[in-house]
Structure formats: C-alpha cells, structure tokens
Design a protein around this motif. Structure first.
Motif, PDB file in Angstrom:
ATOM      1  N   SER A   1     116.186 -15.932 119.078  1.00  0.00           N
ATOM      2  CA  SER A   1     115.312 -14.201 120.263  1.00  0.00           C
ATOM      3  C   SER A   1     116.962 -13.595 119.163  1.00  0.00           C
ATOM      4  O   SER A   1     118.390 -14.183 119.717  1.00  0.00           O
ATOM      5  CB  SER A   1     115.833 -14.218 121.138  1.00  0.00           C
ATOM      6  OG  SER A   1     114.572 -14.948 121.583  1.00  0.00           O
ATOM      7  N   GLY A   2     116.532 -12.692 118.665  1.00  0.00           N
ATOM      8  CA  GLY A   2     117.656 -11.901 118.191  1.00  0.00           C
ATOM      9  C   GLY A   2     118.376 -12.153 116.479  1.00  0.00           C
ATOM     10  O   GLY A   2     119.394 -11.381 116.274  1.00  0.00           O
ATOM     11  N   GLN A   3     118.021 -13.515 116.429  1.00  0.00           N
ATOM     12  CA  GLN A   3     118.081 -14.266 115.125  1.00  0.00           C
ATOM     13  C   GLN A   3     117.971 -13.013 113.961  1.00  0.00           C
ATOM     14  O   GLN A   3     116.576 -12.676 114.470  1.00  0.00           O
ATOM     15  CB  GLN A   3     118.236 -14.780 114.678  1.00  0.00           C
ATOM     16  CG  GLN A   3     119.111 -16.043 115.678  1.00  0.00           C
ATOM     17  CD  GLN A   3     120.423 -16.684 114.936  1.00  0.00           C
ATOM     18  OE1 GLN A   3     120.550 -15.404 114.337  1.00  0.00           O
ATOM     19  NE2 GLN A   3     121.231 -17.654 115.834  1.00  0.00           N
ATOM     20  N   THR A   4     118.106 -12.851 112.683  1.00  0.00           N
ATOM     21  CA  THR A   4     117.499 -12.138 111.225  1.00  0.00           C
ATOM     22  C   THR A   4     117.134 -13.347 110.709  1.00  0.00           C
ATOM     23  O   THR A   4     117.419 -14.299 110.189  1.00  0.00           O
ATOM     24  CB  THR A   4     118.757 -11.128 110.917  1.00  0.00           C
ATOM     25  OG1 THR A   4     119.567 -12.181 110.233  1.00  0.00           O
ATOM     26  CG2 THR A   4     119.267 -10.119 111.542  1.00  0.00           C
ATOM     27  N   VAL A   5     115.506 -12.699 110.730  1.00  0.00           N
ATOM     28  CA  VAL A   5     114.880 -14.402 109.644  1.00  0.00           C
ATOM     29  C   VAL A   5     115.423 -12.966 108.267  1.00  0.00           C
ATOM     30  O   VAL A   5     114.624 -11.978 108.303  1.00  0.00           O
ATOM     31  CB  VAL A   5     113.346 -14.305 109.602  1.00  0.00           C
ATOM     32  CG1 VAL A   5     112.992 -15.018 108.760  1.00  0.00           C
ATOM     33  CG2 VAL A   5     113.930 -14.930 111.006  1.00  0.00           C
ATOM     34  N   SER A   6     115.146 -14.015 107.287  1.00  0.00           N
ATOM     35  CA  SER A   6     115.544 -13.160 106.390  1.00  0.00           C
ATOM     36  C   SER A   6     115.589 -14.292 104.647  1.00  0.00           C
ATOM     37  O   SER A   6     115.115 -14.948 104.953  1.00  0.00           O
ATOM     38  CB  SER A   6     117.221 -12.348 105.049  1.00  0.00           C
ATOM     39  OG  SER A   6     118.086 -13.277 105.785  1.00  0.00           O
ATOM     40  N   ILE A   7     115.238 -13.281 103.021  1.00  0.00           N
ATOM     41  CA  ILE A   7     115.469 -14.223 102.392  1.00  0.00           C
ATOM     42  C   ILE A   7     116.614 -13.636 101.675  1.00  0.00           C
ATOM     43  O   ILE A   7     117.502 -13.497 101.887  1.00  0.00           O
ATOM     44  CB  ILE A   7     114.505 -13.038 100.872  1.00  0.00           C
ATOM     45  CG1 ILE A   7     112.899 -13.962 102.167  1.00  0.00           C
ATOM     46  CG2 ILE A   7     114.536 -13.789  99.951  1.00  0.00           C
ATOM     47  CD1 ILE A   7     112.916 -15.797 102.083  1.00  0.00           C
ATOM     48  N   SER A   8     117.268 -15.370 101.364  1.00  0.00           N
ATOM     49  CA  SER A   8     118.971 -15.170 100.183  1.00  0.00           C
ATOM     50  C   SER A   8     118.978 -14.359  99.432  1.00  0.00           C
ATOM     51  O   SER A   8     118.009 -14.621  98.388  1.00  0.00           O
ATOM     52  CB  SER A   8     119.474 -16.290  99.926  1.00  0.00           C
ATOM     53  OG  SER A   8     120.109 -16.506  98.715  1.00  0.00           O
ATOM     54  N   LEU A   9     120.159 -13.073  98.713  1.00  0.00           N
ATOM     55  CA  LEU A   9     119.432 -12.461  97.818  1.00  0.00           C
ATOM     56  C   LEU A   9     120.036 -12.830  96.710  1.00  0.00           C
ATOM     57  O   LEU A   9     119.696 -13.152  95.756  1.00  0.00           O
ATOM     58  CB  LEU A   9     120.988 -11.129  98.711  1.00  0.00           C
ATOM     59  CG  LEU A   9     120.850  -9.982  97.909  1.00  0.00           C
ATOM     60  CD1 LEU A   9     119.447  -9.057  97.378  1.00  0.00           C
ATOM     61  CD2 LEU A   9     121.870  -9.009  97.815  1.00  0.00           C
ATOM     62  N   VAL A  10     120.679 -13.966  96.697  1.00  0.00           N
ATOM     63  CA  VAL A  10     121.468 -14.527  95.996  1.00  0.00           C
ATOM     64  C   VAL A  10     120.204 -15.513  95.294  1.00  0.00           C
ATOM     65  O   VAL A  10     119.550 -15.145  94.006  1.00  0.00           O
ATOM     66  CB  VAL A  10     122.382 -15.723  95.820  1.00  0.00           C
ATOM     67  CG1 VAL A  10     122.533 -16.429  94.490  1.00  0.00           C
ATOM     68  CG2 VAL A  10     123.751 -14.841  96.191  1.00  0.00           C
ATOM     69  N   ASP A  11     119.108 -15.939  96.070  1.00  0.00           N
ATOM     70  CA  ASP A  11     118.334 -17.042  95.534  1.00  0.00           C
ATOM     71  C   ASP A  11     117.584 -15.893  94.933  1.00  0.00           C
ATOM     72  O   ASP A  11     116.313 -15.853  93.690  1.00  0.00           O
ATOM     73  CB  ASP A  11     117.280 -17.676  96.710  1.00  0.00           C
ATOM     74  CG  ASP A  11     118.607 -18.846  96.434  1.00  0.00           C
ATOM     75  OD1 ASP A  11     119.395 -19.124  96.418  1.00  0.00           O
ATOM     76  OD2 ASP A  11     118.304 -19.429  97.901  1.00  0.00           O
ATOM     77  N   ALA A  12     116.864 -14.436  95.666  1.00  0.00           N
ATOM     78  CA  ALA A  12     115.824 -14.359  94.941  1.00  0.00           C
ATOM     79  C   ALA A  12     116.294 -13.318  93.860  1.00  0.00           C
ATOM     80  O   ALA A  12     115.484 -12.518  92.713  1.00  0.00           O
ATOM     81  CB  ALA A  12     115.813 -12.963  95.944  1.00  0.00           C
ATOM     82  N   THR A  13     117.962 -13.344  93.527  1.00  0.00           N
ATOM     83  CA  THR A  13     117.948 -12.735  92.399  1.00  0.00           C
ATOM     84  C   THR A  13     118.477 -14.038  90.981  1.00  0.00           C
ATOM     85  O   THR A  13     117.411 -13.358  90.116  1.00  0.00           O
ATOM     86  CB  THR A  13     119.287 -12.158  91.966  1.00  0.00           C
ATOM     87  OG1 THR A  13     119.367 -10.740  93.513  1.00  0.00           O
ATOM     88  CG2 THR A  13     120.390 -11.695  90.549  1.00  0.00           C
ATOM     89  N   VAL A  14     118.533 -15.302  91.137  1.00  0.00           N
ATOM     90  CA  VAL A  14     119.089 -15.899  90.099  1.00  0.00           C
ATOM     91  C   VAL A  14     117.113 -16.778  90.532  1.00  0.00           C
ATOM     92  O   VAL A  14     116.636 -16.728  88.967  1.00  0.00           O
ATOM     93  CB  VAL A  14     120.250 -17.323  90.579  1.00  0.00           C
ATOM     94  CG1 VAL A  14     119.758 -17.875  89.619  1.00  0.00           C
ATOM     95  CG2 VAL A  14     120.836 -16.098  91.152  1.00  0.00           C
ATOM     96  N   TYR A  15     116.727 -17.399  91.154  1.00  0.00           N
ATOM     97  CA  TYR A  15     115.924 -18.733  91.350  1.00  0.00           C
ATOM     98  C   TYR A  15     114.296 -16.840  90.858  1.00  0.00           C
ATOM     99  O   TYR A  15     113.454 -17.376  90.097  1.00  0.00           O
ATOM    100  CB  TYR A  15     115.520 -18.774  92.751  1.00  0.00           C
ATOM    101  CG  TYR A  15     116.637 -19.539  91.923  1.00  0.00           C
ATOM    102  CD1 TYR A  15     116.917 -21.396  91.442  1.00  0.00           C
ATOM    103  CD2 TYR A  15     118.036 -20.122  93.506  1.00  0.00           C
ATOM    104  CE1 TYR A  15     117.703 -22.125  91.291  1.00  0.00           C
ATOM    105  CE2 TYR A  15     118.632 -20.763  93.282  1.00  0.00           C
ATOM    106  CZ  TYR A  15     118.503 -21.450  92.314  1.00  0.00           C
ATOM    107  OH  TYR A  15     119.677 -22.620  92.174  1.00  0.00           O
ATOM    108  N   ALA A  16     114.098 -16.497  91.730  1.00  0.00           N
ATOM    109  CA  ALA A  16     112.830 -15.036  91.573  1.00  0.00           C
ATOM    110  C   ALA A  16     112.628 -14.934  90.965  1.00  0.00           C
ATOM    111  O   ALA A  16     112.387 -13.957  90.339  1.00  0.00           O
ATOM    112  CB  ALA A  16     111.759 -15.022  93.077  1.00  0.00           C
TER     113      ALA A  16
END
Length: 234
Positions: free
Chosen positions: A184-199
C-alpha cells in the motif's frame, strides 16, 4: 547518352541541375521518411489497442488485483504489457519486480503475468516486424541494403513514445480502507531507462530490421520466380 531528362517546364536544364534533381528524388521519393515515421506510431498504437482490449476483456472474467480498489486504469495496464514485452522491467516502489518481495500479501500484477505468455509476445513482436516489412516494401530502390535499412524508420516513434508512456503509466497502490497490503502506497512503474534503451531502441530496431530483411528476401524470391522471356525472333 544520359537517360536523365534535360528539359523542365519546356526549358532546357543543365546536367548539374539534372543530377541534383535526381539526387533529390532519390531522397524524398524513393525513401518514405514520413510514411516510415507514421508506420512506427501506428504500430505502437496498434499494440496498445490490442493490449487494452485484452485487459478489458480479462477484467470481466477475473481481475488480477484481488480486493485492491481502485484498480489501475485498463490503459495503464496495457502500457505495462506492451513495454514489458519490448524488454522494459516493471518496478514496485523503485525496486525491480523480480527482486521485490513483501510476503504473502504480494499483489498479482495482471500485466506482468500476461507478459510471460508467449502469445502476447508474438503479437507485439509481429506488429513491429510487420511495420518494418511494410516500410521496406515502400522503399523504391534496387539496393538491398537501403531497402532493409529503410525499415528502421519506424524506430524514432518508439524511441520518443516509449519513455513518455513509461512516465504517464506510473500508478500508486491505494492506501487506507480495508486493505492491509504491504505494498500500500508503493508506486508501480516501468523503468525509464529500460523503456528508452530496450523498448524504445534495441528491441524495435532489431525487429524492424528483421522485417526489412524479410522484405528483401521476398523480393529476391519474386524475382527468381519471374519467367525468363525469350528474345524476339527476327
């Protein structure tokens, strides 16, 4: 004799102007730069649309969030599904989900579970390959290298949009109420570095180039299948 036209609008043009016109045509007409960029945007949006429809359908059957209320938006999960399939890693509270553990109360993230299913990976990969193939087919040149490289025109769309999508898809687990989840209260996100380099770069470029190579291979097969015409007899 040069096959380049020496007249334009009824007036003669010099050989230098003809060469410049030919070079300009080869850049603007033979390589569909704008079309390639649009194909990248369309392919990413198509992946998101399919993922969103899939998530919406699955929520009607069974939710992977249990008693968590409110759940993340369907399109937020759709972004997670697409980016995870393209190589980005999800994070919970800033920690990679593969390293995150909070005991028996760990939330079952539907998008992350679905990303392990081969059918979704095939769909996402297939869309990128198809876009690369389509762009390569539109490149009007006999050069196999240029035709294959033309498929990479779809990559800038992923390179720009993937990091943006990773930022806007950040979601915070709800707090309070009857929930006693450790997350509870934690954030769920996608790594910005991974999104840029890989995706955004490596995976789309590899898949697009594969589609371009398929286009080159198909053209070679078509050329070999064409019947050989016999010379006319006198």
């Amino acid at each position: 004799m040069s096959p380049t036209p020496k007249y334009r609008h009824g007036g003669a043009i010099s050989a230098e102007e003809a060469t410049e016109t030919s070079a300009s045509d080869s850049l603007s007409d033979r390589v569909p730069v704008v079309g390639g960029l649009l194909a990248g945007v369309v392919s990413l949006l198509a992946s998101l649309l399919i993922a969103g429809l899939t998530m919406g359908t699955l929520r009607r059957v069974a939710s992977g969030w249990g008693t968590v209320e409110p759940m993340p938006a369907v399109w937020t999960e759709a972004v997670w599904l697409v980016l995870v399939n393209l190589g980005a890693e999800p994070h919970v509270g800033g920690v990679p989900v593969t390293e995150y553990s909070s005991g028996s109360g760990t939330v079952q993230f539907q998008a992350i579970s679905l990303s392990a299913e081969p059918v979704y990976t095939v769909v996402v990969f297939g869309i990128v390959v198809g876009a690369g193939y389509a762009v390569a087919e539109c490149v009007r040149t006999d050069s196999r290298v240029v035709r294959a490289a033309g498929s990479l025109l779809i990559v800038p769309a992923y390179l720009v949009l993937a990091p943006v999508l990773s930022l806007v898809s950040t979601w915070r687990l709800p707090t309070g109420g009857e929930q006693t989840l450790p997350e509870s209260g934690q954030t769920v996100s996608i790594s910005l570095v991974d999104a840029t380099v890989y995706a955004g770069l490596l995976v789309p470029a590899t898949l697009a180039l594969f589609g371009g190579c398929l286009s080159v291979g198909c053209r070679v097969l078509r050329e070999h299948r064409q019947p050989v015409r016999s010379p006319p007899h006198d």
